[in-house]
Design a protein around this motif. Structure first.
Motif, short mmCIF file in Angstrom:
data_model
loop_
_atom_site.label_atom_id
_atom_site.label_comp_id
_atom_site.label_asym_id
_atom_site.label_seq_id
_atom_site.Cartn_x
_atom_site.Cartn_y
_atom_site.Cartn_z
N VAL A 208 16.38 5.42 -17.03
CA VAL A 208 15.45 6.56 -16.99
C VAL A 208 16.07 7.76 -16.29
CG1 VAL A 208 13.37 5.15 -17.14
CG2 VAL A 208 14.38 5.62 -14.89
N GLY A 209 17.39 7.72 -16.08
CA GLY A 209 18.09 8.84 -15.44
C GLY A 209 18.94 9.59 -16.44
N HIS A 210 19.69 10.57 -15.94
CA HIS A 210 20.54 11.39 -16.81
C HIS A 210 21.97 10.87 -16.89
CE1 HIS A 210 17.37 14.35 -17.29
NE2 HIS A 210 17.24 14.45 -15.96
N GLU A 211 22.37 10.04 -15.95
CA GLU A 211 23.72 9.46 -15.99
C GLU A 211 23.64 8.01 -16.46
OE1 GLU A 211 25.53 9.08 -12.13
OE2 GLU A 211 23.67 8.46 -11.17
N ASP A 212 24.77 7.45 -16.82
CA ASP A 212 24.81 6.05 -17.22
C ASP A 212 24.34 5.15 -16.07
OD1 ASP A 212 25.84 6.87 -19.60
OD2 ASP A 212 27.82 5.95 -19.34
N CYS A 213 23.66 4.09 -16.41
CA CYS A 213 23.40 3.01 -15.46
C CYS A 213 24.56 2.02 -15.57
CB CYS A 213 22.10 2.28 -15.79
SG CYS A 213 20.63 3.09 -15.19
N PHE A 214 25.02 1.54 -14.42
CA PHE A 214 26.07 0.53 -14.42
C PHE A 214 25.63 -0.63 -13.53
CE2 PHE A 214 30.17 -1.27 -12.90
CZ PHE A 214 30.63 -1.71 -14.13
N PHE A 215 25.41 -1.79 -14.15
CA PHE A 215 24.93 -2.98 -13.45
C PHE A 215 26.04 -4.03 -13.37
CE2 PHE A 215 20.70 -1.43 -14.58
CZ PHE A 215 19.91 -1.86 -13.52
N LEU A 216 26.07 -4.74 -12.25
CA LEU A 216 26.80 -6.00 -12.14
C LEU A 216 25.78 -7.12 -12.25
CD1 LEU A 216 29.18 -5.29 -9.12
CD2 LEU A 216 29.67 -5.05 -11.57
N LEU A 217 25.98 -8.01 -13.20
CA LEU A 217 25.02 -9.08 -13.46
C LEU A 217 25.67 -10.43 -13.21
CD1 LEU A 217 23.51 -7.71 -16.79
CD2 LEU A 217 22.64 -7.38 -14.47
N PHE A 218 25.05 -11.24 -12.36
CA PHE A 218 25.54 -12.59 -12.06
C PHE A 218 24.53 -13.60 -12.61
CE2 PHE A 218 27.30 -9.81 -8.82
CZ PHE A 218 28.61 -10.24 -8.69
N PHE A 219 25.05 -14.63 -13.27
CA PHE A 219 24.20 -15.66 -13.89
C PHE A 219 24.57 -17.03 -13.31
CE2 PHE A 219 24.77 -12.15 -16.77
CZ PHE A 219 23.49 -11.89 -17.24
N SER A 220 23.57 -17.85 -13.07
CA SER A 220 23.78 -19.13 -12.38
C SER A 220 24.15 -20.25 -13.36
CB SER A 220 22.53 -19.51 -11.59
OG SER A 220 21.41 -19.68 -12.46
N THR A 221 25.23 -20.02 -14.13
CA THR A 221 25.72 -21.07 -15.01
C THR A 221 27.22 -20.95 -15.16
OG1 THR A 221 25.56 -22.10 -17.19
CG2 THR A 221 25.35 -19.71 -17.10
N HIS A 222 27.91 -22.11 -15.29
CA HIS A 222 29.34 -22.11 -15.59
C HIS A 222 29.58 -22.47 -17.05
CE1 HIS A 222 28.16 -25.99 -13.68
NE2 HIS A 222 28.62 -26.44 -14.82
N ASP A 223 28.51 -22.69 -17.80
CA ASP A 223 28.61 -22.89 -19.24
C ASP A 223 28.44 -21.54 -19.94
OD1 ASP A 223 28.96 -25.69 -19.12
OD2 ASP A 223 26.80 -25.95 -18.81
N GLU A 224 28.64 -21.53 -21.25
CA GLU A 224 28.45 -20.27 -21.96
C GLU A 224 26.98 -19.86 -21.90
OE1 GLU A 224 30.83 -18.45 -25.42
OE2 GLU A 224 29.47 -19.89 -26.31
N LEU A 225 26.74 -18.62 -21.51
CA LEU A 225 25.37 -18.12 -21.34
C LEU A 225 24.63 -18.11 -22.67
CD1 LEU A 225 23.40 -16.85 -19.26
CD2 LEU A 225 24.28 -14.62 -19.98
N GLN A 226 23.37 -18.56 -22.65
CA GLN A 226 22.56 -18.61 -23.86
C GLN A 226 21.39 -17.63 -23.72
OE1 GLN A 226 21.40 -22.67 -24.54
NE2 GLN A 226 23.48 -23.44 -24.31
N THR A 227 21.36 -16.65 -24.61
CA THR A 227 20.41 -15.54 -24.51
C THR A 227 19.74 -15.32 -25.86
OG1 THR A 227 21.79 -14.47 -22.82
CG2 THR A 227 20.17 -13.07 -23.97
N LEU A 228 18.46 -14.94 -25.83
CA LEU A 228 17.74 -14.58 -27.06
C LEU A 228 17.03 -13.26 -26.85
CD1 LEU A 228 17.00 -15.42 -29.95
CD2 LEU A 228 14.98 -16.56 -29.01
N ASP A 229 17.34 -12.28 -27.68
CA ASP A 229 16.69 -10.97 -27.63
C ASP A 229 15.38 -11.00 -28.41
OD1 ASP A 229 18.84 -10.16 -26.19
OD2 ASP A 229 19.65 -8.79 -27.70
N LEU A 230 14.44 -10.15 -28.00
CA LEU A 230 13.11 -10.13 -28.60
C LEU A 230 13.18 -9.80 -30.09
CD1 LEU A 230 9.92 -8.66 -27.02
CD2 LEU A 230 10.43 -8.20 -29.41
N ASP A 231 14.00 -8.83 -30.47
CA ASP A 231 14.07 -8.46 -31.89
C ASP A 231 14.66 -9.59 -32.74
OD1 ASP A 231 16.53 -7.97 -30.61
OD2 ASP A 231 17.15 -6.55 -32.17
N ASP A 232 15.64 -10.32 -32.19
CA ASP A 232 16.22 -11.44 -32.93
C ASP A 232 15.19 -12.55 -33.12
OD1 ASP A 232 18.71 -10.22 -33.16
OD2 ASP A 232 19.38 -11.00 -31.23
#
Length: 466
Positions: A208-232
């Motif tokens: 919601v700002g004028h510059e890019d947002c830059f996030f560092l994201l940490f996930f609690s898994t050592h396996d390949e991350l499994q994600t599902l987007d709402l549109d998919d």
């Protein structure tokens, strides 16, 4: 085995006893010639038997030899010329800026993680890091998320991990959908603040700002991350099932108006956004529910040392020093399994985060600014390497490690620890001072009095200066 010579001698004895042997010379010569013939025949038989045996063994050896050579080195396998061995430091170091950039209309994502398909790694070094995370059961994966102004990280959830995020730059509006969909918690975050999304919790991030947002994201898994987007999820649902579930005006014809975009909308930014959205509002939910998913790390207590500063977003057993909002986060975090603790580590010019190790957590860090040198001491040897902005480091549980600032500016890390409890750490000066000096004298072959030269400071030297 029948012995002909023996039989002939026995026959001779019988003939003599019966008086049937003549004493003529002619008969005697014939008898001698017969014995010689028998001897030569036996000798020839022995020679032939030996030759056959040697030939048989040779054939067995010749037929067997290629079999063992195949096991050791397949004759059809070509070993690449000049193939380099991967430096062992890449078990603990990932040059994230060199990894694949996953581009979307509204931004980009990069990963330091394990991959199920070895072909998804761009390099042997990246594979070594991912394999290390997985084999050592790190319980951590790291991703960077860049969102353009007005861009949206699509609503999604993760099947196999909790998510902790640190906003390095920008301003974002966060949404989290609770179980049953009865409560949608929304709140705004700025640089230096932490967000938390429990496993399988639907959430979104909007710049919601004028510059890019830059996030560092940490996930609690050592396996390949499994994600599902709402549109998919929506487009994977049969039209009649979606129509019956949503019961929209127009029924199934309404559902058929939706068309899946050819480009992945993981980070979304339509070119005609202005005509699609008008009068958007970014509501802030009450603090009582916002602080379950949010922690103001930059505004939290600073733990100051001669050579730097540490701030922590973790579970505290003794929460007396936390304010009322921080206690909400503290309690909510501890209700979930496999969560992480987050921290910022700032090391001043020439400062040293002295050798230490963690009893109860693996550690992963991202270099936000500055440069330095890292050392890892394991059972085999000490591994040292340089680090720069964008690098990711990994320290397995119990492995002693140190970090030195080698730049003129501050070295700033964002760190994650794989524990839902308070992080337990032991520094080198603390464990040496706590060990009896006569034990140290016996171990190092030095006089007991020499260990009095190690001073005990009133100020914690976890990050020290010369």
């Amino acid at each position: 085995m029948d012995n002909l010579a023996f039989e002939m001698q026995e026959d001779g004895k019988k003939a003599l006893s019966m008086g049937k042997i003549t004493t003529s010379s002619k008969v005697e010569k014939k008898r001698q010639w017969s014995l010689l013939s028998i001897f030569l025949l036996c000798l020839l038989a022995c020679f032939i038997t030996t030759a056959v045996g040697v030939l048989t063994l040779s054939l067995v050896y010749v037929n067997t030899k290629p079999h063992f050579e195949q096991e050791a080195s397949p004759p059809h396998t070509m070993v690449p010329q000049g193939q380099k061995t991967v430096d062992s430091k890449f078990q603990f170091l990932n040059h994230l800026p060199k990894s694949q950039v996953f581009e979307f209309p509204g931004g980009a994502i990069q990963w330091a993680r394990y991959r199920n398909n070895i072909k998804d790694y761009l390099s042997d070094e990246e594979e070594a890091f991912g394999t290390s995370l997985n084999s050592l059961r790190s319980q951590m994966t790291l991703g960077t998320l860049r969102i353009k102004s007005k861009g949206l990280r699509a609503p999604h959830w993760h099947f196999n991990a909790n998510e902790h995020g640190y906003l390095v730059q920008g301003t974002a509006w966060i949404g989290v959908i609770d179980e049953g969909g009865e409560v949608a918690t929304t709140y705004n975050v700025t640089a230096g603040q932490v967000i938390f999304f429990p496993q399988n919790t639907l959430h979104w991030i909007k710049n919601v700002g004028h510059e890019d947002c830059f996030f560092l994201l940490f996930f609690s898994t050592h396996d390949e991350l499994q994600t599902l987007d709402l549109d998919d999820a929506f487009f994977s649902t049969p039209e009649d099932i979606a129509s019956r579930s949503l019961k929209p005006e127009g029924g199934i014809n309404f559902i058929r108006k939706f068309q899946k975009q050819t480009e992945d909308q993981g980070v979304n930014l339509p070119p005609n956004l202005a005509e699609l959205v008008t009068n958007a509002t970014y509501v802030q939910s009450p603090d009582s529910i916002v602080w379950r998913y949010f922690f103001d790390l930059k505004g939290s207590k600073e733990y100051k040392f001669p050579g730097g500063v540490i701030q922590l977003a973790q579970y505290w057993k003794d929460a007396d020093e936390l304010n009322s909002n921080e206690k909400i986060f503290n309690e909510f975090l501890h209700q979930h399994q496999n969560v992480l603790a987050l921290s910022t580590l700032r090391i001043y010019n020439n400062g040293l985060r002295q050798p230490h190790f963690h009893f109860n957590a693996n550690e992963m860090g991202y270099v936000v600014s500055g440069c330095g040198k890292v050392g890892i001491i394991n059972t085999e040897r000490t591994i040292e390497f340089n680090i720069h902005i964008g690098d990711v480091v990994f320290f397995p549980m119990g492995t002693q490690h140190y970090i030195k600032n080698t730049c003129d500016e501050d070295l700033l890390f964002v760190l994650a620890f794989s524990t839902r409890d308070q992080v337990q750490t032991l520094d080198m000066d603390d464990y040496l001072l706590a060990t009896s000096d006569h034990i140290l004298a016996q171990l190092f072959f030095r006089k007991q009095s020499e260990f009095k030269k190690i001073p005990k400071f009133t100020e914690d030297q976890a990050i020290n200066l010369p």
